[in-house]
Design a protein around this motif. Structure first.
Motif, PDB file in Angstrom:
ATOM      1  N   GLY A  33     -40.049  65.727 -46.534  1.00  0.00           N
ATOM      2  CA  GLY A  33     -39.336  65.896 -47.792  1.00  0.00           C
ATOM      3  C   GLY A  33     -39.440  67.290 -48.378  1.00  0.00           C
ATOM      4  N   GLY A  34     -39.820  68.259 -47.552  1.00  0.00           N
ATOM      5  CA  GLY A  34     -39.982  69.634 -48.034  1.00  0.00           C
ATOM      6  C   GLY A  34     -38.657  70.332 -48.292  1.00  0.00           C
ATOM      7  N   ARG A  35     -38.296  70.471 -49.544  1.00  0.00           N
ATOM      8  CA  ARG A  35     -37.020  71.101 -49.907  1.00  0.00           C
ATOM      9  C   ARG A  35     -37.017  72.598 -49.632  1.00  0.00           C
ATOM     10  N   HIS A  36     -38.156  73.257 -49.832  1.00  0.00           N
ATOM     11  CA  HIS A  36     -38.227  74.692 -49.562  1.00  0.00           C
ATOM     12  C   HIS A  36     -38.001  74.964 -48.071  1.00  0.00           C
ATOM     13  N   ALA A  37     -38.606  74.131 -47.224  1.00  0.00           N
ATOM     14  CA  ALA A  37     -38.431  74.276 -45.781  1.00  0.00           C
ATOM     15  C   ALA A  37     -36.964  74.081 -45.397  1.00  0.00           C
ATOM     16  N   MET A  38     -36.305  73.125 -46.074  1.00  0.00           N
ATOM     17  CA  MET A  38     -34.888  72.886 -45.819  1.00  0.00           C
ATOM     18  C   MET A  38     -34.070  74.121 -46.192  1.00  0.00           C
ATOM     19  N   HIS A  39     -34.416  74.727 -47.305  1.00  0.00           N
ATOM     20  CA  HIS A  39     -33.703  75.929 -47.760  1.00  0.00           C
ATOM     21  C   HIS A  39     -33.871  77.068 -46.758  1.00  0.00           C
ATOM     22  N   VAL A  40     -35.088  77.237 -46.254  1.00  0.00           N
ATOM     23  CA  VAL A  40     -35.370  78.303 -45.290  1.00  0.00           C
ATOM     24  C   VAL A  40     -34.600  78.062 -43.990  1.00  0.00           C
ATOM     25  N   LEU A  41     -34.618  76.818 -43.493  1.00  0.00           N
ATOM     26  CA  LEU A  41     -33.912  76.502 -42.257  1.00  0.00           C
ATOM     27  C   LEU A  41     -32.414  76.734 -42.417  1.00  0.00           C
ATOM     28  N   TYR A  42     -31.867  76.303 -43.555  1.00  0.00           N
ATOM     29  CA  TYR A  42     -30.445  76.502 -43.825  1.00  0.00           C
ATOM     30  C   TYR A  42     -30.107  77.997 -43.858  1.00  0.00           C
ATOM     31  N   SER A  43     -30.912  78.763 -44.556  1.00  0.00           N
ATOM     32  CA  SER A  43     -30.675  80.205 -44.664  1.00  0.00           C
ATOM     33  C   SER A  43     -30.727  80.876 -43.293  1.00  0.00           C
ATOM     34  N   ARG A  44     -31.590  80.350 -42.436  1.00  0.00           N
ATOM     35  CA  ARG A  44     -31.795  80.944 -41.110  1.00  0.00           C
ATOM     36  C   ARG A  44     -30.656  80.632 -40.147  1.00  0.00           C
ATOM     37  N   HIS A  45     -30.041  79.458 -40.284  1.00  0.00           N
ATOM     38  CA  HIS A  45     -29.088  79.012 -39.258  1.00  0.00           C
ATOM     39  C   HIS A  45     -27.663  78.719 -39.730  1.00  0.00           C
ATOM     40  N   ASN A  46     -27.402  78.724 -41.030  1.00  0.00           N
ATOM     41  CA  ASN A  46     -26.081  78.262 -41.474  1.00  0.00           C
ATOM     42  C   ASN A  46     -24.932  79.140 -40.977  1.00  0.00           C
ATOM     43  N   VAL A  47     -25.139  80.443 -40.889  1.00  0.00           N
ATOM     44  CA  VAL A  47     -24.063  81.330 -40.423  1.00  0.00           C
ATOM     45  C   VAL A  47     -23.744  81.073 -38.954  1.00  0.00           C
ATOM     46  N   ARG A  48     -24.793  80.913 -38.153  1.00  0.00           N
ATOM     47  CA  ARG A  48     -24.584  80.636 -36.727  1.00  0.00           C
ATOM     48  C   ARG A  48     -23.855  79.311 -36.524  1.00  0.00           C
ATOM     49  N   VAL A  49     -24.263  78.286 -37.254  1.00  0.00           N
ATOM     50  CA  VAL A  49     -23.622  76.977 -37.134  1.00  0.00           C
ATOM     51  C   VAL A  49     -22.164  77.050 -37.593  1.00  0.00           C
ATOM     52  N   TYR A  50     -21.932  77.775 -38.680  1.00  0.00           N
ATOM     53  CA  TYR A  50     -20.559  77.918 -39.200  1.00  0.00           C
ATOM     54  C   TYR A  50     -19.652  78.583 -38.165  1.00  0.00           C
ATOM     55  N   ARG A  51     -20.106  79.681 -37.582  1.00  0.00           N
ATOM     56  CA  ARG A  51     -19.292  80.393 -36.586  1.00  0.00           C
ATOM     57  C   ARG A  51     -19.018  79.523 -35.369  1.00  0.00           C
ATOM     58  N   PHE A  52     -20.038  78.766 -34.963  1.00  0.00           N
ATOM     59  CA  PHE A  52     -19.889  77.874 -33.808  1.00  0.00           C
ATOM     60  C   PHE A  52     -18.844  76.803 -34.090  1.00  0.00           C
ATOM     61  N   VAL A  53     -18.940  76.166 -35.250  1.00  0.00           N
ATOM     62  CA  VAL A  53     -17.995  75.108 -35.625  1.00  0.00           C
ATOM     63  C   VAL A  53     -16.588  75.671 -35.801  1.00  0.00           C
ATOM     64  N   LEU A  54     -16.498  76.844 -36.417  1.00  0.00           N
ATOM     65  CA  LEU A  54     -15.182  77.442 -36.667  1.00  0.00           C
ATOM     66  C   LEU A  54     -14.438  77.708 -35.368  1.00  0.00           C
ATOM     67  N   ARG A  55     -15.150  78.099 -34.326  1.00  0.00           N
ATOM     68  CA  ARG A  55     -14.503  78.352 -33.029  1.00  0.00           C
ATOM     69  C   ARG A  55     -13.950  77.066 -32.411  1.00  0.00           C
ATOM     70  N   ILE A  56     -14.466  75.934 -32.846  1.00  0.00           N
ATOM     71  CA  ILE A  56     -13.974  74.659 -32.323  1.00  0.00           C
ATOM     72  C   ILE A  56     -12.821  74.128 -33.162  1.00  0.00           C
ATOM     73  N   VAL A  57     -12.987  74.099 -34.477  1.00  0.00           N
ATOM     74  CA  VAL A  57     -11.984  73.440 -35.332  1.00  0.00           C
ATOM     75  C   VAL A  57     -10.884  74.374 -35.823  1.00  0.00           C
ATOM     76  N   ARG A  58     -11.126  75.678 -35.791  1.00  0.00           N
ATOM     77  CA  ARG A  58     -10.133  76.680 -36.208  1.00  0.00           C
ATOM     78  C   ARG A  58      -9.638  76.473 -37.635  1.00  0.00           C
ATOM     79  N   ASP A  59     -10.509  76.029 -38.510  1.00  0.00           N
ATOM     80  CA  ASP A  59     -10.129  75.767 -39.895  1.00  0.00           C
ATOM     81  C   ASP A  59     -11.346  76.059 -40.770  1.00  0.00           C
ATOM     82  N   THR A  60     -11.238  77.085 -41.631  1.00  0.00           N
ATOM     83  CA  THR A  60     -12.404  77.517 -42.410  1.00  0.00           C
ATOM     84  C   THR A  60     -12.909  76.452 -43.380  1.00  0.00           C
ATOM     85  N   THR A  61     -11.983  75.759 -44.040  1.00  0.00           N
ATOM     86  CA  THR A  61     -12.386  74.720 -44.997  1.00  0.00           C
ATOM     87  C   THR A  61     -13.106  73.579 -44.281  1.00  0.00           C
TER      88      THR A  61
END
Length: 203
Positions: A33-61
């Protein structure tokens, strides 16, 4: 002034501590239930995950919405992570599943993942519409012209620096199939680059 210095020192210490914490350690904290850890993990990986997903769905929203869903799943299922792969590989596996599911729903068809990968995508991408005067722009444009299956392999191995084994885990195919797709993807990409007048990268 001394208070400001103390606050800055504390902030730097927290940033250093976050960087020193491994993804696996963060997941263990998230499972508790560590919210700070969740924030750190999100900050570390959200851009990479976004770019990966965007290349599949081709839709920013859609991509932004899927990223939120991915990390919500991580929050809910962190304790299920068993460490058989890197955390980044696990995240991209979740992201890929959600992206393909979203594509199926968008097309109102109940089809298999391999069928989704074989669907031709003739739409131009934001990357392909950029100035093609630079080599990197030409490369991105050529990658966008690959078949979905080949584009996915190039995306994972070159853009996300995943090994053949990790790419196989994410996609859910044998390593031999990854190697075969990589071979044909590179061959097709080399032909496209040669046609665009970029022989050096093709080699």
């Amino acid at each position: 002034m001394s208070n400001v210095i103390a606050i800055n020192a504390a902030a730097k210490k927290n940033i250093a501590a976050a960087r020193a914490t491994s993804d696996e350690m963060l997941l263990a904290e998230i499972a508790k239930g560590g919210r700070h850890a969740m924030h750190v993990l999100y900050s570390r990986h959200n851009v990479r995950v976004y770019r990966f997903v965007l290349r599949i769905v081709r839709d920013t929203t859609m991509a932004e919405d899927l990223v939120s869903q991915v990390f919500l799943d991580v929050w809910r299922t962190a304790r299920q992570f068993q460490g058989r792969s890197q955390v980044s590989t696990w995240l991209l596996s979740i992201a890929r599943f959600k992206a393909l599911t979203a594509l199926r729903q968008r097309r109102h068809e109940d089809i298999e993942q391999e069928d989704v990968l074989e669907i031709a995508d003739d739409s131009d991408t934001p990357e392909a519409s950029l100035d093609r005067a630079t080599t990197s722009a030409i490369l991105r444009a050529c990658v966008a012209k690959l078949s979905p299956a080949h584009r996915e392999i190039i995306n994972l191995v070159y853009y996300h620096e995943k090994s053949v084994e990790e790419a196989g885990e994410i996609i859910g195919i044998p390593q031999s199939t990854v190697k075969t797709r990589m071979f044909y993807a590179r061959k097709q990409l080399a032909d496209l680059l040669k046609g665009a007048g970029v022989d050096r990268i093709a080699a």
